[in-house]
Design an enzyme around this catalytic site. Structure first.
Site, short mmCIF file in Angstrom:
data_model
loop_
_atom_site.label_atom_id
_atom_site.label_comp_id
_atom_site.label_asym_id
_atom_site.label_seq_id
_atom_site.Cartn_x
_atom_site.Cartn_y
_atom_site.Cartn_z
CD GLU A 120 42.93 40.16 30.86
OE1 GLU A 120 43.58 41.17 31.16
OE2 GLU A 120 43.21 39.04 31.31
CD GLU B 54 46.05 36.38 28.43
OE1 GLU B 54 46.49 36.78 29.54
OE2 GLU B 54 45.75 37.16 27.51
CD GLU C 220 53.03 41.24 31.91
OE1 GLU C 220 53.00 40.42 30.97
OE2 GLU C 220 52.01 41.65 32.48
CD1 TRP C 221 50.65 43.73 29.57
CD2 TRP C 221 50.60 45.21 27.92
NE1 TRP C 221 49.98 43.15 28.51
CE2 TRP C 221 49.94 44.03 27.49
CE3 TRP C 221 50.69 46.28 27.03
CZ2 TRP C 221 49.39 43.90 26.20
CZ3 TRP C 221 50.16 46.15 25.75
CH2 TRP C 221 49.50 44.97 25.35
O1 LIG Z 1 50.25 39.75 33.00
C1 LIG Z 1 50.30 38.63 32.17
C2 LIG Z 1 49.22 38.72 31.10
C3 LIG Z 1 49.47 39.86 30.09
O2 LIG Z 1 50.75 39.74 29.52
C4 LIG Z 1 48.37 39.76 29.00
O3 LIG Z 1 48.59 40.66 27.93
C5 LIG Z 1 47.01 40.08 29.60
O4 LIG Z 1 45.96 39.59 28.78
C6 LIG Z 1 46.89 39.53 31.01
N1 LIG Z 1 45.82 39.60 31.79
C7 LIG Z 1 46.18 39.09 32.99
C8 LIG Z 1 45.24 39.01 34.17
N2 LIG Z 1 44.66 40.29 34.37
C9 LIG Z 1 45.45 41.36 34.73
C10 LIG Z 1 45.31 42.54 34.03
C11 LIG Z 1 46.09 43.63 34.37
C12 LIG Z 1 46.99 43.55 35.42
C13 LIG Z 1 47.12 42.37 36.14
C14 LIG Z 1 46.36 41.24 35.78
C15 LIG Z 1 47.47 38.69 32.95
N3 LIG Z 1 47.89 38.95 31.70
#
Ligand SMILES: OC[C@@H]1[C@@H](O)[C@H](O)[C@@H](O)c2nc(CNc3ccccc3)cn21
Length: 448
Positions: free
Chosen positions: A166, A353, A407-408
């Site tokens: 991403e 994912e 979760e970031w």
């Molecule tokens: O939020 C769940 C996951 C995250 O833990 C992963 O590391 C990441 O690859 C991931 N991408 C999304 C979808 N894109 C997104 C990116 C940033 C904020 C909200 C959604 C969800 N997630």
């Protein structure tokens, strides 16, 4: 009951990322990443959480792989922490860092689980950020050097390689400030996007020149965007959101050009490719990784930031929002898969994912009967199956996530795992969804 059978060699997997599960943030010679720095900066992360320990996967990896095997998992998507390999982002390689991933792919091989390795899941070495990070073109060469070291060491046992996870989120880390490096500087954000694309292309060329086995691709954040109304303003705003989140990466890689509408909209801050860059970026890849979670409705909004667009979650009838406030719209996954079939050459695709954060109320034994998560996963697998029936070359599906993790900016509150982690004890307790997924894998099918 209608049984929806998947292709014979379909890969059923689970996903994690280094910073979210490994912990051991400064152990065995690992260098500081921008996410270490971001989490150690006050007020950036909910509850002051950090990835310092996370799920302690660095020390518990053999048991975690054994649990994946017990659950019948066929593929494990993980990421490599660049700073375990190059603590300073370049120069001396850290043997202990290489040893960890060597052990990981060996454990996966013994368990008969396919290794799916991502080189960059956001945790850039801080030492490179201090030199400008992805805004510095030199970082693309540092990335290619790092990729070569990993291909040389693990290339004989890794089936699927992804350059970036991403990249749009890395760009957002320079736009919105909520992701590392936490800047808000639009003037560099699209230079960052271009350098991420260029780094991807350079790594793919290293992979091709080295003749490594396995396949290489990239993982993109391709959520579904639909206009709030059919007004020209909302339709154009939706196009800008799609150009920013999809076509800023899809088009250079598959069409050797940036989306013209976005370039005109961005003007002087648009990517400025140098001679030869677009040829490097569009070096053919073997597969596309798709991360899909939700659909958003987009409207024109004069105060909607750089793109003058605002988005809100969209839920299909009978669905509410998830713990993340995201809408649930499985049909949006089918739509994205068909878009890739119709407009991007129908590439081999892995859903790298898909998953949901759910309320997850454990009983006294820590067992979670996560029926909401099962409903979410089942409906999205049906949506994926619909796409396969329409000719999409979908080769596998990786649940986000194998286990609850960091979760970031939200810390540990949201739980996405099919396995619960009791962070106080680091105990892993499979949820009901893990046993449901084991049955899906056994049957190679879902049922309506
Ligand atoms: O939020 C769940 C996951 C995250 O833990 C992963 O590391 C990441 O690859 C991931 N991408 C999304 C979808 N894109 C997104 C990116 C940033 C904020 C909200 C959604 C969800 N997630």
């Amino acid at each position: 009951m209608i049984v929806k059978a998947f292709p014979q060699d379909f890969v059923w997997g689970v996903s994690t990322s280094a910073y979210q599960v490994e912990g051991a943030w400064n152990e065995d010679g690992k260098g500081e990443s921008i996410w270490d720095r971001f989490c150690h900066t006050p007020y950036r992360i909910a509850n002051g959480d950090t990835g310092d320990i996370a799920c302690d996967h660095y020390h518990r990896m053999p048991e975690d792989v054994a649990l994946m095997k017990e659950l019948g998992v066929k593929g494990y998507r993980f990421s490599i922490a660049w700073t375990r390999i190059f603590p300073d982002g370049k120069g001396k390689v850290n043997p202990k860092g290489l040893d960890f991933y060597d052990r990981l792919v060996d454990e996966l091989g013994k368990a008969g689980i396919l290794a799916n390795a991502t080189l960059n899941h956001w945790d850039l070495p801080q030492a490179l950020q201090d030199l400008g990070g992805w805004a510095n073109r030199d970082t693309t060469d540092r990335f290619a050097e790092y990729a070569r070291v990993m291909f040389d060491r693990l290339g004989d046992r890794v089936a699927l390689w992804a350059t970036h996870n991403e990249p749009v989120v890395v760009t957002s880390g320079y736009l919105g400030g909520s992701m590392a490096p936490g800047l808000a500087d639009a003037s560099v954000a699209y230079r960052v996007a271009h350098h991420l694309n260029l780094a991807h292309g350079k790594a793919v060329q290293v992979f091709r020149q080295g003749g490594y086995p396995g396949k290489i691709g990239i993982v993109l954040d391709l959520q579904n965007y639909i206009p709030e109304s059919d007004s020209e303003a909302d339709v154009l705003a939706t196009q800008r959101m799609l150009d920013h989140s999809h076509h800023l990466f899809l088009d250079p890689i598959f069409k050797r050009q940036y989306p013209q509408g976005l370039m005109e909209w961005l003007g002087t801050i648009a990517p400025q490719p140098q001679e030869g860059d677009m040829e490097i970026i569009s070096t053919p890849i073997d597969f596309l990784g798709l991360n899909y979670y939700f659909t958003l409705k987009v409207r024109y909004e004069p105060w909607g930031g750089l793109l003058k667009a605002a988005a809100r979650p969209f839920s299909a009838p009978m669905w509410s929002q998830t713990e993340m406030g995201w809408g649930v719209h499985p049909e949006g996954l089918t739509a994205i898969l068909l878009k890739l079939r119709n407009h991007y050459g129908n590439p081999d695709i892995y859903i790298t994912e898909n998953g949901t954060a759910a309320p997850d109320q454990p009983d006294e034994h820590g067992f979670v009967q996560d029926r909401e998560r099962i409903a979410y996963l089942r409906r999205h697998l049906i949506a994926a199956h619909d796409a396969i029936q329409q000719g999409v070359n979908l080769r596998g599906y990786f649940v986000w996530s194998f286990m609850d993790n960091f979760e970031w900016a939200l810390g540990y509150r949201p739980r996405f795992g099919i396995v619960r982690v009791d962070y106080a004890t680091q105990k892993r307790i499979p949820k009901l969804s893990a046993y449901w997924y084991r049955e899906v894998i056994r049957q190679n099918a879902v049922w309506e």
